[in-house]
Enzyme design. Structure first.
Site, PDB file in Angstrom:
ATOM      1  N   HIS A 105       0.793  -1.238   0.000  1.00 15.62           N
ATOM      2  CA  HIS A 105       0.000   0.000   0.000  1.00 15.62           C
ATOM      3  C   HIS A 105       0.823   1.286   0.000  1.00 15.62           C
ATOM      4  O   HIS A 105       0.466   2.261   0.675  1.00 15.62           O
ATOM      5  CB  HIS A 105      -0.953   0.012   1.195  1.00 15.62           C
ATOM      6  CG  HIS A 105      -2.074  -0.953   1.120  1.00 15.62           C
ATOM      7  ND1 HIS A 105      -2.527  -1.516  -0.039  1.00 15.62           N
ATOM      8  CD2 HIS A 105      -2.844  -1.486   2.117  1.00 15.62           C
ATOM      9  CE1 HIS A 105      -3.522  -2.342   0.224  1.00 15.62           C
ATOM     10  NE2 HIS A 105      -3.753  -2.352   1.518  1.00 15.62           N
ATOM     11  N   HIS A 179      -9.528   2.693   0.391  1.00  9.63           N
ATOM     12  CA  HIS A 179      -9.596   1.524   1.269  1.00  9.63           C
ATOM     13  C   HIS A 179     -10.708   1.661   2.311  1.00  9.63           C
ATOM     14  O   HIS A 179     -10.546   1.310   3.480  1.00  9.63           O
ATOM     15  CB  HIS A 179      -8.235   1.355   1.975  1.00  9.63           C
ATOM     16  CG  HIS A 179      -7.917  -0.029   2.396  1.00  9.63           C
ATOM     17  ND1 HIS A 179      -8.459  -0.619   3.505  1.00  9.63           N
ATOM     18  CD2 HIS A 179      -7.088  -0.958   1.862  1.00  9.63           C
ATOM     19  CE1 HIS A 179      -7.982  -1.839   3.651  1.00  9.63           C
ATOM     20  NE2 HIS A 179      -7.147  -2.076   2.679  1.00  9.63           N
ATOM     21  N   TYR A 181     -13.811   0.640   4.438  1.00 12.90           N
ATOM     22  CA  TYR A 181     -14.447  -0.600   4.893  1.00 12.90           C
ATOM     23  C   TYR A 181     -15.946  -0.322   4.981  1.00 12.90           C
ATOM     24  O   TYR A 181     -16.367   0.538   5.775  1.00 12.90           O
ATOM     25  CB  TYR A 181     -13.955  -0.986   6.286  1.00 12.90           C
ATOM     26  CG  TYR A 181     -12.533  -1.487   6.384  1.00 12.90           C
ATOM     27  CD1 TYR A 181     -11.458  -0.611   6.417  1.00 12.90           C
ATOM     28  CD2 TYR A 181     -12.263  -2.855   6.494  1.00 12.90           C
ATOM     29  CE1 TYR A 181     -10.154  -1.080   6.533  1.00 12.90           C
ATOM     30  CE2 TYR A 181     -10.963  -3.327   6.615  1.00 12.90           C
ATOM     31  CZ  TYR A 181      -9.916  -2.428   6.633  1.00 12.90           C
ATOM     32  OH  TYR A 181      -8.633  -2.894   6.760  1.00 12.90           O
ATOM     33  N   ASP A 251      -9.388 -12.086   0.406  1.00  9.09           N
ATOM     34  CA  ASP A 251      -8.401 -11.004   0.372  1.00  9.09           C
ATOM     35  C   ASP A 251      -7.808 -10.997  -1.035  1.00  9.09           C
ATOM     36  O   ASP A 251      -6.605 -10.910  -1.223  1.00  9.09           O
ATOM     37  CB  ASP A 251      -7.320 -11.261   1.423  1.00  9.09           C
ATOM     38  CG  ASP A 251      -6.500 -10.010   1.721  1.00  9.09           C
ATOM     39  OD1 ASP A 251      -5.717 -10.036   2.692  1.00  9.09           O
ATOM     40  OD2 ASP A 251      -6.641  -9.008   0.976  1.00  9.09           O
ATOM     41  N   GLU A 312     -11.745  -2.733  -3.184  1.00  7.13           N
ATOM     42  CA  GLU A 312     -10.643  -1.857  -3.601  1.00  7.13           C
ATOM     43  C   GLU A 312     -10.462  -1.926  -5.124  1.00  7.13           C
ATOM     44  O   GLU A 312      -9.741  -2.775  -5.643  1.00  7.13           O
ATOM     45  CB  GLU A 312      -9.355  -2.264  -2.891  1.00  7.13           C
ATOM     46  CG  GLU A 312      -9.457  -2.289  -1.365  1.00  7.13           C
ATOM     47  CD  GLU A 312      -8.321  -3.038  -0.711  1.00  7.13           C
ATOM     48  OE1 GLU A 312      -7.151  -2.823  -1.113  1.00  7.13           O
ATOM     49  OE2 GLU A 312      -8.577  -3.838   0.202  1.00  7.13           O
TER      50      GLU A 312
HETATM   51  C1  G6D Z   1      -4.038  -7.028   5.308  1.00 12.77           C
HETATM   52  O1  G6D Z   1      -3.949  -8.588   3.487  1.00 12.77           O
HETATM   53  C2  G6D Z   1      -4.667  -7.495   4.010  1.00 12.77           C
HETATM   54  C3  G6D Z   1      -4.676  -6.384   3.001  1.00 12.77           C
HETATM   55  O2  G6D Z   1      -5.359  -6.790   1.835  1.00 12.77           O
HETATM   56  C4  G6D Z   1      -5.355  -5.156   3.615  1.00 12.77           C
HETATM   57  O3  G6D Z   1      -5.374  -4.113   2.679  1.00 12.77           O
HETATM   58  C5  G6D Z   1      -4.601  -4.757   4.868  1.00 12.77           C
HETATM   59  O4  G6D Z   1      -4.612  -5.818   5.788  1.00 12.77           O
HETATM   60  C6  G6D Z   1      -5.244  -3.557   5.541  1.00 12.77           C
HETATM   61  O5  G6D Z   1      -2.669  -6.834   5.123  1.00 12.77           O
END
Ligand code: G6D
Length: 356
Positions: A105, A179, A181, A251, A312
């Site tokens: 990220h 990102h 949620y 994920d 995402e």
């Molecule tokens: C964890 O594997 C997940 C990622 O996909 C997510 O973006 C992150 O937490 C916040 O690493």
């Protein structure tokens, strides 16, 4: 339409503000010029009760740490880059190792931890904020100075649009996302396991034990990854598919079959809240909050696994190491443009067509 701006704190002598966008229906979105964080989205349930449908923190200090990237734009590159290095134009670049030996990220000082310059947009039928940031050559290990503009707008049709634009003074990598949620129960009343999700996608990326794409593209047919006619998130938690078991949910990056054609829908039957996500991005990473810890305080409740899910929209993770993935290379002087639209609505009881 209305927009208001309020002081929210200071970061290294730079002012952080909260911008609140409201339309005539009462839909409200609050965001920060720190990480372009979306910290609140108020929408009605089918009884007309307004509640927040995204995870958000109460204070700026929480966004300064934010180990779960709650609500923020992540970049220059969303997702993981294997071994935190890549080769471009014959040069090997070494990125921040902020996820074991890998890069995640955008690294330590990525887009999520920058104070963005901001200007408000206030028109009759649209209001919003335009954020600007210059990422210097070498930030996070990436080459090239990159100028990025991200625009958030809300209209009177309950559509929240995020537009990304960027260009670089040298070839680099660029694949951002937001990102947020989502939790459509409203006010974190329930987790997201009973949410119904539809994704117009036939294929998804296989992950290795470090959650790095192996390069294999798998077919969703006959698996808990088949969201084409809708299914509950819970299916992925109880699934015995090795890829579900690996992450205890999802994920994973899905390759979208169509764009701006209702390709992603999220629905909570109990509240009636419905979210449609449409994008020109090649893919979408579905992350079901499998790693949400229990030591964070969100507005409305304490963090726990599966309390929110991320959609995402982006290029494909670790694309720089897989020539058969959509490229994330931004050539010198070229423009990167992408847009994702989030449409919030209500569905009548019993109208979910999914298997969820
Ligand atoms: C964890 O594997 C997940 C990622 O996909 C997510 O973006 C992150 O937490 C916040 O690493």
């Amino acid at each position: 339409m209305a927009i208001r701006m309020q002081p929210y704190g200071m970061v290294d002598g730079q002012a952080v503000y909260e911008y609140t966008l409201t339309n005539k229906n009462g839909l409200e979105i609050a965001c920060l010029n720190y990480g372009c964080a979306v910290r609140r989205v108020l929408t009605p349930d089918r009884e007309g009760n307004y509640a927040n449908v995204v995870l958000g923190f109460p204070e700026l200090t929480h966004y300064r740490s934010n180990p779960v990237y709650c609500g923020v734009v992540v970049g220059r590159v969303a997702g993981r880059i294997k071994d935190a290095c890549f080769e471009l134009g014959g040069t090997t670049y070494r990125l921040d190792k902020n996820n074991g030996r890998h890069h995640l990220h955008g690294g330590v000082q990525g887009f999520s931890h920058a104070v963005w310059q901001a200007e408000m947009i206030d028109r009759d039928t649209v209001c919003g904020v335009r954020f600007f940031h210059v990422s210097p050559d070498g930030e996070g290990g990436y080459p090239g100075e990159v100028q990025t503009q991200i625009t958030y707008t809300l209209n009177e049709s309950n559509e929240f649009l995020i537009q990304y634009q960027a260009h670089s003074e040298a070839p680099t990598l660029f694949s951002p996302t937001n990102h947020m949620y989502f939790n459509l129960s409203g006010g974190l009343q329930r987790d997201i396991l009973q949410h119904t999700l539809k994704i117009d996608s036939d294929r998804f990326l296989e992950l290795d034990a470090d959650l790095i794409p192996t390069g294999k593209i798998l077919d969703v047919e006959g698996t808990a990854f088949d969201f084409r006619s809708g299914r509950s998130i819970h299916d992925g938690v109880i699934s015995e598919h090795p890829q579900n078991q690996l992450v205890r949910g999802y994920d994973h990056a899905f390759l979208l079959n169509h764009h701006y054609a209702g390709e992603i829908e999220l629905y909570d039957e109990l509240s009636g809240r419905h979210l449609m996500v449409e994008t020109d991005a090649p893919g979408v990473v579905l992350y079901t909050g499998n790693q949400l810890p229990d030591d964070l305080d969100f507005v409305g409740g304490r963090s726990r696994r599966y309390l929110g899910l991320c959609l995402e929209t982006q290029g494909l993770p670790d694309a720089v190491h897989h020539s058969h993935f959509f490229s994330c290379i931004l050539q010198r002087g070229a423009w990167f443009t992408s847009a994702t639209k989030y449409s919030f609505n209500i569905m009548a009881a019993g109208s979910s067509k999914g298997r969820g």
